[in-house]
Motif scaffolding. Structure first.
Motif, PDB file in Angstrom:
ATOM      1  N   VAL A   1     102.129   7.896  67.336  1.00 41.21           N
ATOM      2  CA  VAL A   1     102.646   7.237  66.139  1.00 41.21           C
ATOM      3  C   VAL A   1     101.490   7.027  65.179  1.00 41.21           C
ATOM      4  N   CYS A   2     101.623   7.549  63.966  1.00 42.14           N
ATOM      5  CA  CYS A   2     100.534   7.454  62.992  1.00 42.14           C
ATOM      6  C   CYS A   2     101.117   7.341  61.584  1.00 42.14           C
ATOM      7  N   ASP A   3     100.805   6.248  60.907  1.00 41.32           N
ATOM      8  CA  ASP A   3     101.291   6.041  59.534  1.00 41.32           C
ATOM      9  C   ASP A   3     102.807   6.209  59.447  1.00 41.32           C
ATOM     10  N   ASP A   4     103.503   5.632  60.416  1.00 40.50           N
ATOM     11  CA  ASP A   4     104.972   5.674  60.492  1.00 40.50           C
ATOM     12  C   ASP A   4     105.524   7.065  60.801  1.00 40.50           C
ATOM     13  N   ASP A   5     104.650   8.054  60.978  1.00 40.83           N
ATOM     14  CA  ASP A   5     105.096   9.374  61.422  1.00 40.83           C
ATOM     15  C   ASP A   5     105.099   9.398  62.949  1.00 40.83           C
ATOM     16  N   ILE A   6     106.122  10.018  63.514  1.00 42.29           N
ATOM     17  CA  ILE A   6     106.261  10.069  64.968  1.00 42.29           C
ATOM     18  C   ILE A   6     106.204  11.522  65.429  1.00 42.29           C
ATOM     19  N   HIS A   7     105.321  11.794  66.370  1.00 40.27           N
ATOM     20  CA  HIS A   7     105.173  13.134  66.936  1.00 40.27           C
ATOM     21  C   HIS A   7     105.353  13.018  68.447  1.00 40.27           C
ATOM     22  N   SER A   8     106.105  13.946  69.041  1.00 40.74           N
ATOM     23  CA  SER A   8     106.387  13.777  70.468  1.00 40.74           C
ATOM     24  C   SER A   8     106.568  15.104  71.189  1.00 40.74           C
ATOM     25  N   LEU A   9     106.394  15.043  72.495  1.00 35.06           N
ATOM     26  CA  LEU A   9     106.710  16.132  73.422  1.00 35.06           C
ATOM     27  C   LEU A   9     107.639  15.548  74.471  1.00 35.06           C
ATOM     28  N   LYS A  10     108.847  16.078  74.576  1.00 26.12           N
ATOM     29  CA  LYS A  10     109.819  15.562  75.535  1.00 26.12           C
ATOM     30  C   LYS A  10     109.568  16.169  76.921  1.00 26.12           C
ATOM     31  N   LEU A  11     109.648  15.311  77.950  1.00 23.10           N
ATOM     32  CA  LEU A  11     109.490  15.745  79.339  1.00 23.10           C
ATOM     33  C   LEU A  11     110.720  15.286  80.119  1.00 23.10           C
ATOM     34  N   PRO A  12     111.795  16.066  80.067  1.00 24.99           N
ATOM     35  CA  PRO A  12     113.072  15.624  80.635  1.00 24.99           C
ATOM     36  C   PRO A  12     113.151  15.660  82.157  1.00 24.99           C
TER      37      PRO A  12
ATOM     38  N   LEU B   1     100.120  17.660  69.082  1.00 21.19           N
ATOM     39  CA  LEU B   1      99.885  16.248  69.387  1.00 21.19           C
ATOM     40  C   LEU B   1      98.395  15.925  69.386  1.00 21.19           C
ATOM     41  N   HIS B   2      97.603  16.800  69.995  1.00 15.79           N
ATOM     42  CA  HIS B   2      96.158  16.569  70.038  1.00 15.79           C
ATOM     43  C   HIS B   2      95.555  16.550  68.636  1.00 15.79           C
ATOM     44  N   GLU B   3      96.059  17.404  67.764  1.00 15.51           N
ATOM     45  CA  GLU B   3      95.564  17.410  66.385  1.00 15.51           C
ATOM     46  C   GLU B   3      95.903  16.101  65.683  1.00 15.51           C
ATOM     47  N   VAL B   4      97.113  15.615  65.924  1.00 16.66           N
ATOM     48  CA  VAL B   4      97.520  14.337  65.335  1.00 16.66           C
ATOM     49  C   VAL B   4      96.619  13.214  65.839  1.00 16.66           C
ATOM     50  N   VAL B   5      96.385  13.197  67.155  1.00 19.37           N
ATOM     51  CA  VAL B   5      95.559  12.134  67.747  1.00 19.37           C
ATOM     52  C   VAL B   5      94.109  12.256  67.275  1.00 19.37           C
ATOM     53  N   LYS B   6      93.656  13.478  67.098  1.00 20.69           N
ATOM     54  CA  LYS B   6      92.306  13.687  66.559  1.00 20.69           C
ATOM     55  C   LYS B   6      92.203  13.119  65.148  1.00 20.69           C
ATOM     56  N   ASP B   7      93.241  13.338  64.346  1.00 16.30           N
ATOM     57  CA  ASP B   7      93.261  12.795  62.985  1.00 16.30           C
ATOM     58  C   ASP B   7      93.323  11.269  62.991  1.00 16.30           C
ATOM     59  N   MET B   8      93.786  10.712  64.103  1.00 16.43           N
ATOM     60  CA  MET B   8      93.824   9.254  64.239  1.00 16.43           C
ATOM     61  C   MET B   8      92.461   8.694  64.639  1.00 16.43           C
ATOM     62  N   GLY B   9      91.485   9.586  64.856  1.00 16.61           N
ATOM     63  CA  GLY B   9      90.123   9.160  65.155  1.00 16.61           C
ATOM     64  C   GLY B   9      89.657   9.420  66.569  1.00 16.61           C
ATOM     65  N   CYS B  10      90.571   9.848  67.458  1.00 15.54           N
ATOM     66  CA  CYS B  10      90.211  10.020  68.867  1.00 15.54           C
ATOM     67  C   CYS B  10      89.289  11.223  69.055  1.00 15.54           C
ATOM     68  N   LYS B  11      88.248  11.038  69.867  1.00 18.67           N
ATOM     69  CA  LYS B  11      87.281  12.109  70.122  1.00 18.67           C
ATOM     70  C   LYS B  11      87.402  12.680  71.534  1.00 18.67           C
ATOM     71  N   LEU B  12      88.297  12.149  72.342  1.00 16.85           N
ATOM     72  CA  LEU B  12      88.469  12.642  73.706  1.00 16.85           C
ATOM     73  C   LEU B  12      89.068  14.046  73.701  1.00 16.85           C
ATOM     74  N   VAL B  13      88.635  14.869  74.643  1.00 16.15           N
ATOM     75  CA  VAL B  13      89.145  16.239  74.736  1.00 16.15           C
ATOM     76  C   VAL B  13      90.608  16.242  75.154  1.00 16.15           C
ATOM     77  N   SER B  14      90.954  15.412  76.146  1.00 13.25           N
ATOM     78  CA  SER B  14      92.333  15.339  76.652  1.00 13.25           C
ATOM     79  C   SER B  14      92.797  13.883  76.636  1.00 13.25           C
ATOM     80  N   PRO B  15      93.144  13.363  75.467  1.00 17.00           N
ATOM     81  CA  PRO B  15      93.450  11.927  75.370  1.00 17.00           C
ATOM     82  C   PRO B  15      94.634  11.480  76.207  1.00 17.00           C
ATOM     83  N   PHE B  16      95.687  12.298  76.275  1.00 18.62           N
ATOM     84  CA  PHE B  16      96.862  11.879  77.039  1.00 18.62           C
ATOM     85  C   PHE B  16      96.590  11.912  78.541  1.00 18.62           C
TER      86      PHE B  16
END
Length: 538
Positions: free
Chosen positions: A458-469, A489-504
């Motif tokens: 969730v970033c600036d009220d935008d929601i990005h997701s991957l469903k795992l049913p 998703l990783h690109e979105v999280v990177k834009d949020m400032g995260c520097k981890l290679v595999s944040p999730f």
């Protein structure tokens, strides 16, 4: 009958010579040396001796579609992720879906479901269930014994599970990060024979000297090969791999890195063929008459580019492409979550001013964490995150019915804004969320609720997701499709400032209470060293 020709790597004599392998009825009928010249090499198919398929976010059949073209012909999979969600029925789903593809799946009986008594899971596997599983031919070992305090403390239920494995003459896999001295001796003394949690040379050498077989892990989050390759490990394993990494390679990629670091190619290949085959008593991994015709053709013993893959004598992959069809089986998705409010993610210290708090400190490339502390401001009665210090909020929400929320603080994600959440949270797979504000955390978790599991940013009220049913852990999509969404998703999280290679994936291990030092479950902040809960506020 099929005749495969090439330079044969003989792992019995460590010779390389031109040969032809005659394949008939799924077995190797004969191997003959020939007077010809070849550019390619014939090797046994690769075996991943320790992997959690669920961490790829792919069903077993989709996982096979991704890794078989890389030369993997067998895996020893520990299904304790889905077992924590669905119990025996989840394990049988993995077996049934695996049976639809050529990749040879062997399983271990999950020994710790739940991993500890300090978290809430969707199922419990006791000695009776372990006995039931170990009677199955495809179950080749008792899975990693993560409850090392239970072993050392002689917990009767833990020891009974180990005893049952010995009764069936099946090995017991270990999981003992940083365990040392007399406690390590006691742990090994119960008959636990492997460990994949070594992170430094000294730890690996101590365990190796005491007779443990060392699994050198090279996964998406934990990468230990560079640190441990000189120890002379027994296996090269993945443990946990994300789909975007599997598309680049699997054990062939690990072998290439191992050889580049300095491991002899023959020894490295042994670690993914002969060694797992003999340890788990598998009918694959050896090139010998009468053995399964699970073999591969590679370009050389440095890059391990896979040209052809044979399983049971059938050509199942060529030039990086699987030659079999995949149709994942359906399964029930157990997900019982109410709508969360921002207040559910608040810590209220009942005072004003500031407070010193314990903070989970993330270590890039490791599953280990450290404990640090921070001084945080109390605003409107609640502790606030401090993104400037990289001190963010972290919460775990129980997903199986009572929906209890435990909150804490974490350092290392570097988010400037927003929140990320996941229904993949080892090992009980409750909901885990990291964010800069309670509002964003609630939005992320509620999106997961509506999606019935998966990953959310969730970033600036935008929601990005991957469903795992599939149990909130896996997708029925291909690795390419899952990887594409993961990369977005990783690109979105990177834009949020995260520097981890595999944040999730890194976030998913913040709830794993059997790897030091400071972690969090749905029941609270947990100190793994003392194996007890601790207060967030010091």
């Amino acid at each position: 009958m099929y005749m495969l020709k090439g330079n044969l790597l003989n792992l019995f004599t460590e010779e390389i010579y031109p040969a032809e392998v005659e394949i008939q009825g799924g077995l190797i009928k004969c191997i003959r040396e020939v007077d010809e010249e070849f550019k390619n090499y014939i090797l046994p198919g690769f075996i991943d001796a320790h992997i959690h398929i669920e961490s790829s976010m792919l069903t077993p059949s989709r996982f096979a579609e991704a890794v078989v073209p890389h030369g993997t012909t067998a895996v020893v999979a520990d299904p304790h992720e889905i077992a924590n969600v669905l119990g025996i029925s989840g394990i049988k789903y993995m077996m049934n879906d695996a049976s639809t593809v050529p990749l040879r799946f062997f399983f271990t009986a999950p020994s710790c479901v739940p991993a500890t008594p300090f978290e809430t899971s969707g199922a419990v596997l006791g000695p009776r269930e372990i006995d039931e599983l170990l009677q199955l031919d495809d179950v080749v070992a008792l899975g990693e014994m993560m409850n090392f305090p239970g072993v050392v403390g002689e917990d009767p239920t833990v020891l009974e599970k180990i005893k049952i494995a010995h009764q069936y003459s099946k090995p017991v896999d270990g999981h003992a990060p940083l365990l040392s001295g007399d406690d390590l001796c006691k742990y090994i003394g119960t008959g636990i024979s492997t460990d994949h949690e070594c992170s430094v040379m000294e730890e690996a050498m101590e365990k190796k000297r005491l007779g443990m077989k060392i699994m050198i892990r090279e996964g998406s989050s934990a990468k230990n090969l560079e640190e441990l390759w000189k120890v002379g490990g027994d296996f090269l394993v993945s443990d946990d791999r994300h789909p975007e990494d599997l598309l680049k390679g699997h054990l062939n990629h690990t072998l290439k890195k191992a050889v580049q670091l300095g491991i002899d190619p023959v020894e490295a290949i042994r670690m993914v063929t002969v060694n797992p085959s003999t340890h788990y008593n598998l009918d694959t991994g050896l090139l010998s008459p009468g053995k399964r015709a699970d073999l591969i053709l590679v370009n050389d013993l440095e890059n391990f580019n896979v040209k052809k893959v044979f399983i049971n004598g059938e050509l199942v992959a060529r030039e990086g492409k699987a030659l079999f069809n995949v149709k994942p089986l359906p399964i029930e998705n157990t997900f019982h979550l109410k709508t969360l409010k921002p207040s559910d993610f608040e810590i209220n210290p009942m005072r004003t001013g500031n407070a010193t708090v314990r903070v989970i400190k993330v270590m890039e490339g490791q599953l280990l964490t450290e404990e640090s502390e921070a001084n945080l401001e109390i605003v409107d009665g609640a502790l606030k995150a401090d993104p400037e210090q990289d001190v963010l909020k972290i919460g775990v929400v129980e997903r199986y019915g009572n929906n209890h929320v435990a909150n804490g603080f974490v350092n290392g994600f570097s988010l400037d804004k927003g929140a990320i959440a996941s229904s993949v949270a080892h090992d009980s797979h409750n909901i885990i969320v990291v964010g800069t504000s309670s509002e964003d955390m609630a939005l992320a978790v509620n999106t997961l609720k509506n999606n019935r599991g998966g990953l959310v940013a969730v970033c600036d009220d935008d929601i990005h997701s991957l469903k795992l049913p599939v149990a909130g852990l896996m997708s029925t999509m291909s690795a390419d499709e899952v990887s594409l969404q993961m990369n977005l998703l990783h690109e979105v999280v990177k834009d949020m400032g995260c520097k981890l290679v595999s944040p999730f994936m890194t976030m998913s291990f913040m709830a794993l209470l059997v790897i030091p030092q400071l972690k969090i479950s749905d029941q609270g902040l947990f100190d793994v060293g003392s194996f007890q809960f601790v207060d967030v506020i010091k």
